[in-house]
Design a protein around this motif. Sequence first.
Motif, short mmCIF file in Angstrom:
data_model
loop_
_atom_site.label_atom_id
_atom_site.label_comp_id
_atom_site.label_asym_id
_atom_site.label_seq_id
_atom_site.Cartn_x
_atom_site.Cartn_y
_atom_site.Cartn_z
N ASP A 421 26.57 40.24 29.46
CA ASP A 421 25.66 39.16 29.83
C ASP A 421 25.39 39.10 31.34
OD1 ASP A 421 25.55 38.37 27.15
OD2 ASP A 421 27.31 37.07 27.40
N GLY A 422 25.36 40.24 31.98
CA GLY A 422 25.08 40.24 33.41
C GLY A 422 24.21 41.41 33.80
N PRO A 423 23.71 41.41 35.05
CA PRO A 423 22.90 42.52 35.53
C PRO A 423 23.76 43.73 35.88
CG PRO A 423 23.24 40.95 37.29
CD PRO A 423 23.88 40.36 36.06
N VAL A 424 23.11 44.87 36.12
CA VAL A 424 23.83 46.06 36.54
C VAL A 424 24.53 45.77 37.87
CG1 VAL A 424 23.61 48.47 37.27
CG2 VAL A 424 22.22 47.61 35.38
N SER A 425 25.79 46.15 37.94
CA SER A 425 26.58 45.91 39.15
C SER A 425 27.09 47.22 39.72
CB SER A 425 27.76 45.00 38.84
OG SER A 425 28.59 44.86 39.98
N HIS A 426 27.04 47.33 41.04
CA HIS A 426 27.53 48.53 41.73
C HIS A 426 28.84 48.25 42.46
CE1 HIS A 426 23.90 50.56 40.55
NE2 HIS A 426 23.18 49.58 41.06
N CYS A 427 29.42 47.07 42.14
CA CYS A 427 30.78 46.77 42.61
C CYS A 427 31.27 45.53 41.87
CB CYS A 427 30.81 46.54 44.12
SG CYS A 427 32.48 46.29 44.77
N PHE A 428 31.92 45.72 40.74
CA PHE A 428 32.46 44.60 39.96
C PHE A 428 33.98 44.76 39.85
CE2 PHE A 428 31.23 47.91 36.95
CZ PHE A 428 32.35 48.02 36.11
N ASN A 429 34.66 43.64 39.71
CA ASN A 429 36.12 43.65 39.62
C ASN A 429 36.55 44.25 38.28
OD1 ASN A 429 36.25 42.38 42.10
ND2 ASN A 429 36.35 40.32 41.20
N LEU A 430 37.42 45.22 38.34
CA LEU A 430 37.84 45.95 37.15
C LEU A 430 38.62 45.06 36.19
CD1 LEU A 430 37.17 48.91 36.58
CD2 LEU A 430 39.47 49.53 37.31
N ASN A 431 39.25 44.01 36.71
CA ASN A 431 40.07 43.14 35.87
C ASN A 431 39.23 42.09 35.14
OD1 ASN A 431 39.40 41.34 37.89
ND2 ASN A 431 41.47 41.24 38.77
N GLY A 432 37.92 42.06 35.34
CA GLY A 432 37.05 41.11 34.67
C GLY A 432 36.94 39.77 35.35
N SER A 433 37.73 39.57 36.40
CA SER A 433 37.70 38.28 37.11
C SER A 433 36.49 38.22 38.03
CB SER A 433 38.99 38.10 37.92
OG SER A 433 38.88 36.97 38.77
N SER A 434 35.97 37.01 38.19
CA SER A 434 34.87 36.82 39.15
C SER A 434 35.39 36.34 40.50
CB SER A 434 33.87 35.81 38.59
OG SER A 434 34.52 34.56 38.31
N ASN A 435 36.71 36.11 40.58
CA ASN A 435 37.28 35.53 41.80
C ASN A 435 38.14 36.49 42.61
OD1 ASN A 435 36.21 32.94 41.13
ND2 ASN A 435 37.91 32.64 39.68
N TYR A 436 38.81 37.39 41.95
CA TYR A 436 39.70 38.28 42.69
C TYR A 436 39.69 39.67 42.06
CZ TYR A 436 42.98 37.34 38.86
OH TYR A 436 43.57 37.22 37.64
N SER A 437 40.01 40.68 42.87
CA SER A 437 39.92 42.07 42.41
C SER A 437 41.27 42.75 42.26
CB SER A 437 39.08 42.89 43.39
OG SER A 437 39.67 42.89 44.68
N GLU A 438 42.34 42.10 42.71
CA GLU A 438 43.65 42.75 42.73
C GLU A 438 44.30 42.78 41.35
OE1 GLU A 438 45.87 40.63 45.68
OE2 GLU A 438 45.29 42.03 47.27
N VAL A 439 45.04 43.85 41.09
CA VAL A 439 45.85 43.98 39.88
C VAL A 439 47.28 44.34 40.31
CG1 VAL A 439 43.91 44.66 38.43
CG2 VAL A 439 45.25 46.43 39.60
N GLU A 440 48.22 44.17 39.39
CA GLU A 440 49.63 44.42 39.70
C GLU A 440 50.01 45.86 39.41
OE1 GLU A 440 51.96 42.49 40.92
OE2 GLU A 440 51.06 40.49 40.88
N GLY A 441 50.25 46.63 40.47
CA GLY A 441 50.79 47.97 40.32
C GLY A 441 49.83 48.97 39.69
N ILE A 442 50.29 50.21 39.61
CA ILE A 442 49.48 51.28 39.03
C ILE A 442 49.22 51.01 37.56
CG2 ILE A 442 49.31 53.77 38.66
CD1 ILE A 442 49.27 52.79 41.60
#
Length: 594
Positions: A421-442
């Motif tokens: 439900d969104g436009p094409v993005s060339h930089c989106f957070n891999l975790n699906g969050s709209s607020n932060y991009s960090e994930v825990e560990g490898i």
Amino acid sequence: MGNCCSDVDGGMVAVGGIARSTTTGNENDAVDLYFKSRGIHVLSSQIELSAVALTLLCKNNVMQLSFSAVNLRDRDVFSKSDPMLVVYIKERDGAITEVFRTEVVLNSLNPTWITKYTITYHFEVVQTLVFHVFDVDTQFHNAEVKMLKLEEQQSLGEASCTLSEIVTKRNRSLTLDLVHREESVTSTHSQHCGKLIVHAEECFSSKTTAEITLKCLDLESKDLFSKSDPFLVISKLVESGISIPVCKTEVLKNDLNPTWKPLFLNIQQVGSKDSPLVIDCFNFKRNGKHDLIGKVQKSLVDLEKLHSEREGEHLFLPPLVGHNHDIKLLKSKLFVEKFSETVQHTFLDYLAGGFELNFMVAVDFTASNGNPRLPDSLHYIDPSGRLNAYQKAIYEVGEVLQFYDADKRFPAWGFGARPIDGPVSHCFNLNGSSNYSEVEGIRGIMMAYASALFNVSLVGPTLFGHVINKAALIASQSLANDTRKYFVLLIITDGVLTDLQETKDALVKASDLPLSILIVGVGGADFKEMEILDADKGERLESATGRVASRDIVQFVPFRDVQSREISIVQALLAELPTQFLTYMRSRDIKPST
């Protein structure tokens, strides 16, 4: 030969960082012949001193590990344990190879072993060490430790770690809990088996380089119809009294009052600042039989004193062989126009000073990768657990870099896809969050990547500019906050760039920041444009406005090129990273804290 040769068209240009002279001729070929006749080969590659020094200071550093333990188990009845430590290297396939044994310390539960283990540190490789402490039975105390059969000794416990975990500690000391093998497998906690302390020291005899500018006045003319063509040779005296050439200056034609280009002399080349040096002044001859004009014997301490007191030292001529005459003092003088010292810090110095490498990753989700649900897709998740190229790159690079990141929270992005439900993005957070991009560990990156494959639609085109600018923003904010962090962005892609100039602009801008970018090309696409971004051939990137990158921050490796070679993808990618790190620190005169 060392790193302070100063030929006009050879050693000095190549090693001393002085611009190439336009002078032509074979003067310095004959000077080189002088060294070759003594079995010494002049370094004449076209690499600048800074590049050579950086390579030496950040690649394959030799470390010396020392060991101690506290509160070991007492396995003897009438006395305390007699501990010996054995060190093993654990390969990626799990194979373990013994590499070192300490001496046996008698009657001690808190031993400090004297024997040290020397190991070469490789930044781009995970070097896993296994330590096993044994109590050596009394009947074997007179045997050499290398002859002891370990199965006949009692185990006091074992531990393991990576070399990276040791060198990233601020004091380069790591304390490990000792456990028994059966306990480490069958129990979540162990008995009190004591602790092992491992301390690392870098084996680098001197990081100090002296820059010296020498000149002579009133040299004697050795030529009949012209003035002398002088050059200097600096040699160190060894215990046997033999002088070994360390470096030389360029030849200056027709000059009795010459001032030579600066020499760069690492202290370790001569032993110490107090070590005696012989400075010979020769008149150049094309046949290689150069005339000795005069000489001086001084240490670096003496040369520094001559500079500070602005005094000259008379050259002298030694007595001829077979004659008992005293040395002949000449009116010619040697002066030290400049004497300065700089400390060349190593990559490991910065790690010990608290600097971190922060890992970030960006994954290509364009449609050219293929349907992730089909086995021929580059994004296909194999139920058997076999990693695809994206997973392999993330895991292998992350496995190395995670040890240099204190909190192990990694920003992870995708590009070239349409989230639900969104436009094409060339930089989106891999975790699906709209607020932060960090994930825990490898593991967090791997999970977020697998989840994203089923929550976005693969579209395109392939644009790098957005993710590079995002990483650059994080790096610039960190720089503004004066944090001791250097950022590493891994981009994994299958396609040809459609924003080449925008990517160049972003990279040129980012070259001033504490940031390096690793690019892995997967699949069978033509990656020529990627090679343009990697300035290994010496051509710096240029932006649309004509601004040139301040340094090379990109390393590109096609995945297919390393699959069939012994070198791993991570070794190929990370080979230049310590040098890029040091180049940035040097350019901003950032020093590690002590």
